[in-house]
Design a protein around this motif. Structure first.
Motif, short mmCIF file in Angstrom:
data_model
loop_
_atom_site.label_atom_id
_atom_site.label_comp_id
_atom_site.label_asym_id
_atom_site.label_seq_id
_atom_site.Cartn_x
_atom_site.Cartn_y
_atom_site.Cartn_z
N ARG A 122 64.78 79.14 26.90
CA ARG A 122 63.62 78.53 26.25
C ARG A 122 63.10 77.36 27.08
NH1 ARG A 122 62.54 78.55 20.81
NH2 ARG A 122 63.20 80.73 21.04
N VAL A 123 64.00 76.53 27.58
CA VAL A 123 63.58 75.39 28.39
C VAL A 123 62.82 75.87 29.63
CG1 VAL A 123 64.42 73.52 29.85
CG2 VAL A 123 65.39 73.85 27.59
N GLY A 124 63.24 77.00 30.17
CA GLY A 124 62.62 77.50 31.39
C GLY A 124 61.17 77.89 31.24
N VAL A 125 60.72 78.13 30.02
CA VAL A 125 59.33 78.56 29.83
C VAL A 125 58.48 77.46 29.17
CG1 VAL A 125 60.00 80.97 29.65
CG2 VAL A 125 59.81 79.61 27.56
N LEU A 126 59.07 76.30 28.86
CA LEU A 126 58.30 75.22 28.25
C LEU A 126 57.50 74.47 29.31
CD1 LEU A 126 60.88 73.63 25.75
CD2 LEU A 126 58.98 75.18 25.21
N THR A 127 56.26 74.18 29.02
CA THR A 127 55.45 73.35 29.89
C THR A 127 55.84 71.88 29.70
OG1 THR A 127 53.70 72.98 28.26
CG2 THR A 127 53.55 74.98 29.61
N ALA A 156 67.89 73.50 22.92
CA ALA A 156 67.24 73.33 24.21
C ALA A 156 67.02 71.86 24.51
CB ALA A 156 65.90 74.08 24.22
N TYR A 157 66.58 71.12 23.50
CA TYR A 157 66.38 69.68 23.72
C TYR A 157 67.71 68.96 23.92
CZ TYR A 157 65.22 64.86 23.37
OH TYR A 157 65.13 63.53 23.68
N ALA A 173 59.01 64.35 21.09
CA ALA A 173 58.40 63.43 20.13
C ALA A 173 58.69 63.86 18.70
CB ALA A 173 56.90 63.35 20.37
N THR A 174 58.65 65.16 18.44
CA THR A 174 58.90 65.66 17.09
C THR A 174 60.32 65.38 16.64
OG1 THR A 174 57.25 67.41 17.41
CG2 THR A 174 58.83 67.72 15.63
N ILE A 175 61.29 65.51 17.56
CA ILE A 175 62.70 65.36 17.20
C ILE A 175 63.11 63.90 17.10
CG2 ILE A 175 65.06 65.77 17.98
CD1 ILE A 175 64.09 68.42 19.16
N ILE A 176 62.69 63.06 18.03
CA ILE A 176 63.28 61.71 18.10
C ILE A 176 62.30 60.57 17.85
CG2 ILE A 176 65.01 62.55 19.73
CD1 ILE A 176 63.61 60.87 21.90
N ALA A 177 61.01 60.83 17.76
CA ALA A 177 60.07 59.72 17.63
C ALA A 177 59.99 59.18 16.21
CB ALA A 177 58.69 60.13 18.12
N GLY A 178 60.60 59.87 15.26
CA GLY A 178 60.62 59.35 13.89
C GLY A 178 59.54 59.97 13.03
N GLU A 227 54.01 69.52 28.76
CA GLU A 227 53.38 69.07 27.51
C GLU A 227 54.18 69.54 26.31
OE1 GLU A 227 51.81 70.68 29.97
OE2 GLU A 227 50.60 69.02 30.80
N GLN A 228 54.71 70.76 26.37
CA GLN A 228 55.52 71.28 25.27
C GLN A 228 56.85 70.53 25.16
OE1 GLN A 228 55.41 75.39 26.59
NE2 GLN A 228 54.13 75.99 24.84
N VAL A 229 57.42 70.17 26.30
CA VAL A 229 58.65 69.38 26.28
C VAL A 229 58.39 68.02 25.63
CG1 VAL A 229 60.33 68.15 27.71
CG2 VAL A 229 59.72 70.52 28.25
#
Length: 396
Positions: free
Chosen positions: A161-166, A135-136, A175-180, A168-170
């Motif tokens: 999945r993207v369609g139901v993410l707020t 999704a990301y 941040a979890t995937i790319i912020a390190g 804030e959730q996005v």
């Protein structure tokens, strides 16, 4: 085996006095303030070592000297970056440090999509959800060509999945995937990661393997010269992310790496969790094939799902048979002692750990809370005590 603990330096929420209470004797650390490919200052190395030794512990493993993208991409810029890596090795050796863990993952280091996944009865865990990742990649980052890298059913699920993410959730997912995550080489913004991914557009898996071999052909002779053991960490997770090649994921990958540069200084960090995130990896067979060059061990466990998703489970629950793996490692230690090898003692650490009890309300580094790792270390220590018991142990 030497019981160690990863410590991120003076800014780590867990003080060294607590590490001693956990029963570890060795520290796994790196100079994260000097983490952009530059040569590590000798005074900073000495200072970190002195702090660790003042706490009654030993700096056992350096994890990690980062391998910048310039080396992975190859060409002229790789030579200067490789020379800097080699000089840091020399300086660490002069300080008495002999085991260096590193990885060769392009763009992103170890990656998860959720940091506080509720487990049925054991607190909060790290999780990689394949649908969330796609999704990301395909619909939030909107990477060109992502639609060609995933099955149609998975793309449909990811789009839903993207369609139901707020919003804030996005933001949290990104941040979890790319912020390190802790210990990662770098962090990225959305545009930043897109730019770095684009630099790899024409790099094939064979190209990345060739660049790894070129790197090894330079640094492994230096390691032999100065008495250092290099140990490459497997890809985490052990499959392609963002359409990028990953070449330290399978038994075939390891055969190619060590076949190309066979010196024992070209070694392996055996990470049960990373290799275990591929259900088709036979962990005992993979370990046995390369025992002689295993210089460091990460022990954690994952439970996988058919689509490639996985959750970091209890240390004794999941794809890895910890009893069998530890038995193999203890036998290897005994063989090394008989051979007279100075590196017969193999350091290991409990990798990651659930957020348990009041750690859930404290400031912790994802995967590196105190209580979860303490629980894992205690369980692993129990296996070791049983396997080596003078009366009941199976290794006597």
């Amino acid at each position: 085996m030497e019981q160690t603990w990863r410590w991120f330096g003076p800014k780590d929420p867990i003080p060294l006095s607590h590490v001693r209470q956990a029963g570890a004797t060795g520290i796994v650390s790196a100079l994260h303030d000097h983490y952009r490919g530059e040569v590590w200052p000798e005074d900073a190395i000495a200072e970190r070592k002195a702090v660790i030794e003042a706490a009654g512990l030993r700096w056992s493993v350096v994890e990690s000297i980062p391998v910048p993208n310039a080396i992975k991409l190859g060409g002229e810029p790789a030579r200067e970056a490789t020379a800097a890596f080699a000089e840091t090795m020399r300086r660490l050796s002069r300080a008495g440090l002999q085991t260096i863990c590193y990885n060769f993952m392009p763009v992103v280091d170890w990656t998860r999509t959720e940091l506080r996944h509720p487990m049925p009865s054991t607190g909060l865990a790290l999780r990689f959800d394949m649908t969330d990742f796609v999704a990301y990649d395909a619909y939030i980052l909107a990477r060109a060509g992502a639609d060609r890298d995933y099955p149609p059913d998975l793309l449909r699920q990811a789009e839903a999945r993207v369609g139901v993410l707020t919003p804030e959730q996005v933001q949290r997912l990104e941040a979890t995937i790319i912020a390190g995550l802790p210990g990662a080489e770098d962090s990225h913004s959305r545009q930043g990661i897109a730019n770095v991914i684009a630099r790899y557009a024409d790099l094939s898996p064979d190209d990345l393997r060739a660049n790894l071999r070129t790197f090894h052909e330079t640094v492994v002779p230096v390691a032999r010269e100065v008495g250092v053991r290099l140990c490459i960490h497997p890809d985490d997770p052990p499959f392609s992310l963002f359409g990028l090649p990953r070449v330290v994921s399978t038994a075939q990958d390891l055969d190619a790496i060590f076949g190309a540069v066979p010196e024992r200084e070209n070694g392996l960090t055996f990470c049960a969790g990373s290799f275990g995130a591929r259900a088709d990896n036979d962990l005992p067979a993979l370990l046995e094939a390369h025992l002689e060059r295993v210089h460091f061990v990460h022990l954690r466990n994952v439970s996988t799902e058919p689509d490639g998703s996985f959750v970091e489970d209890d240390h004794l629950v999941g794809n890895a048979d910890m009893v069998r793996l530890l038995a193999l490692l203890l036998r290897e230690e005994a063989r090394r002692r008989e051979e007279g090898r100075s590196d017969h003692l193999i350091p290991f650490r409990p990798d990651h750990g659930h957020l348990l009890l009041d750690d859930q309300d404290k400031t912790t580094l994802p995967g590196y809370s105190a209580i979860g790792r303490l629980k894992g270390l205690a369980e692993l220590r129990g296996i070791l005590a049983t396997l080596t018991h003078p009366t009941y142990g199976v290794l006597q």
